[in-house]
Design an enzyme around this catalytic site. Structure first.
Site, short mmCIF file in Angstrom:
data_model
loop_
_atom_site.label_atom_id
_atom_site.label_comp_id
_atom_site.label_asym_id
_atom_site.label_seq_id
_atom_site.Cartn_x
_atom_site.Cartn_y
_atom_site.Cartn_z
N GLU A 198 29.53 -6.84 3.37
CA GLU A 198 29.77 -6.63 1.93
C GLU A 198 30.48 -7.84 1.31
O GLU A 198 31.55 -7.73 0.69
CB GLU A 198 30.56 -5.33 1.70
CG GLU A 198 29.75 -4.09 2.06
CD GLU A 198 30.40 -2.78 1.63
OE1 GLU A 198 31.52 -2.81 1.08
OE2 GLU A 198 29.78 -1.72 1.85
N GLU A 202 24.78 0.84 6.56
CA GLU A 202 25.72 1.87 6.10
C GLU A 202 24.95 2.81 5.18
O GLU A 202 24.38 2.38 4.18
CB GLU A 202 26.92 1.27 5.36
CG GLU A 202 27.85 0.47 6.25
CD GLU A 202 29.12 0.03 5.55
OE1 GLU A 202 29.55 0.74 4.59
OE2 GLU A 202 29.70 -1.00 5.94
#
Length: 505
Positions: A178, A307
């Site tokens: 991220e 995820e």
């Protein structure tokens, strides 16, 4: 019911599609809340059965899923984790503050050797996520060397001093996490340059081939994916020289990030919004795949959804930074719907990792200091094991009732996928209608079905969930409402239910 009222699922058993990689059923263990500590790891002094501090009841439960891979140490935690602090004698390891998740101090007793031991106990392949956000190129390069190099080198000698003679096999390596957010708040262009640098120094040692995964986008951010693909397409040599895949993250959050809603206290509208949001994973994967196709039409670069899952408000009375939530039948239906989508995208989608495995978000198991509870989502993973490394076959849902509309969006009530492996096939079907049963004809084409067996996962209420006091409120049972039909098989699915039908061909 009459044929006119039955939905039809057309399955072409003799038309092979892409392989459904077992890694689409991957898992995720972050240093977050009680996932690692108290979940996977309790320490050698614990009264719970353990091996080197690793909980054996959790290992046994996950081995029953044939867990294919495990991602670690994060997540956001990965970009503040310095691996050298997690090796050597445990009593000498310096602690650290977990600033992302609860601002707690952890002792680093669970580190590289413990993680690799866990993977060996699970029979899972390790997916290590390296630190780009606060780390260095040398730090990541040394970690790869420490884990995978044989012979003699500074990192090899250090590993041997710490008790491990032979190198491990580490197939999957994440280049940060991220990067657009907790991994550095970078622009796509800034991350691309860093990722290329880091990946250059993540070497293949002594036959260990790294599958390097560049940190990708969130949700529908196609611009991030395009920036990565543009960069990859400009590299000299083949597109796979530095990166073998890029990632994307997608969570089912039907509310807002501030008010996500309860895991167990919800009404029909909340349910519909959840399933509509879950259904949108198809559009997300299609969008990113389409961008990738423009730069990589031969599909050499994989897409990794490392995820995914539901995200609710934490359970009352628990630490907000620990992300502990219950897991109801609704969560299981989100998972079954996702897997149908994953199977359809199996040519480009090579891995997916549910967030997370133990005690965090959409967990497989919930633990306490006496034992564990298997969640409804766990059972979806177990019922779908037959799809691992099987060949996807085309599935078309026709003649079903009109979709449900809410907030200008629609929800199709019936979802299905199927695969073939050897002389067996597995069909997965979900009835998302919260109130009505579904009469379904499985129109089986291209093969003769010699025998069939069915299993069903449902409960009287969508809010049903398992607890330590009542651990079997939501568990698989035999699917008894299944008969032969001129077109194949006919099944009746109760409201809000998931079923698998195994076929002998």
């Amino acid at each position: 019911m009459s044929d006119a009222s039955a939905a039809r699922v057309v399955i072409d058993l003799d038309v092979p599609g892409p392989t459904i990689s077992r890694h689409l059923y991957g898992h995720f263990a972050e240093h977050l809340g009680r996932c690692v500590y108290d979940g996977f790891y309790v320490g050698e002094s614990s009264e719970l059965p353990n091996e080197g501090g690793i909980r054996l009841d959790v290992v046994e439960a996950l081995r029953a899923l044939n867990i294919p891979n495990l991602r670690w140490p994060g997540g956001c935690f990965a970009d503040e984790y310095h691996w050298m602090n997690g090796i050597g004698p445990r009593e000498d390891r310096p602690g650290m503050v977990n600033t992302n998740w609860g601002n707690v101090v952890e002792n680093n007793h669970f580190g590289t050797h413990e993680f690799m031991a866990l993977c060996e106990l699970l029979g899972a392949e390790p997916y290590v996520n390296g630190n780009v956000g606060s780390g260095t190129v040398r730090e990541m390069s040394d970690w790869v060397e420490y884990l995978t190099r044989n012979g003699d080198s500074p990192m090899v000698r250090l590993r041997k001093e710490n008790g491990r003679e032979d190198p491990w096999k580490v197939p999957f390596w994440g280049i940060g996490n991220e990067a657009w957010g907790c991994g550095g708040n970078l622009t796509a262009e800034a991350y691309v340059d860093l990722a290329r640098q880091y990946a250059t120094f993540c070497k293949n040692h002594d036959g260990n081939e790294l599958y390097r995964i560049a940190a990708g986008a969130s949700d529908h951010d196609l611009a991030w994916t395009e920036a990565l693909m543009k960069s990859i397409s400009k590299l000299g040599g083949t597109p796979r020289d530095l990166f073998q895949a890029i990632s994307v993250h997608y969570y089912t959050v039907p509310g807002t990030w501030e008010h996500k809603g309860s895991a167990t206290q919800f009404g029909f509208d909340d349910y519909y919004r959840t399933m509509i949001k879950a259904q949108d994973i198809d559009r997300v994967l299609t969008g990113h795949s389409t961008v990738m196709d423009a730069y990589d039409p031969e599909r050499k670069i994989g897409l990794v959804l490392d995820e995914w899952g539901t995200w609710w408000d934490v359970e009352p009375g628990t630490n907000p930074g620990f992300l502990y939530q219950q897991n109801a039948l609704r969560d299981a239906l989100v998972a079954s719907l996702h897997f149908d989508v994953f199977h359809r995208h199996a040519e480009r989608l090579v891995m997916a990792n549910i967030a997370q495995t133990v005690n965090v978000l959409q967990a497989m198991v919930l633990t306490d200091d006496t034992g564990l509870v298997l969640t409804p989502t766990y059972h979806v993973f177990e019922m779908n094991k037959g799809h691992h490394d099987a060949t996807a076959v085309p599935v078309h849902v026709v003649d079903q009732q009109a979709p449900y509309a809410l907030d200008g969006k629609q929800l199709e009530f019936l979802s299905a996928s199927a695969s073939v492996k050897g002389d067996k096939a597995l069909v997965s079907v979900t009835n998302l209608d919260p109130a009505a049963a579904a009469d379904v004809v499985l129109d089986l084409r291209g093969a003769t079905v010699r025998a069939h067996r069915g299993r069903l996962l449902t409960a009287p209420e969508l809010q049903a969930h398992n607890t330590a006091a009542e651990p079997e409120v939501v568990v698989p049972t035999e699917l008894t409402d299944i008969t032969t039909d001129a077109r194949g098989l006919r099944v009746t699915l109760p409201p809000h239910s998931f079923a698998t039908i195994e076929l002998d061909l």
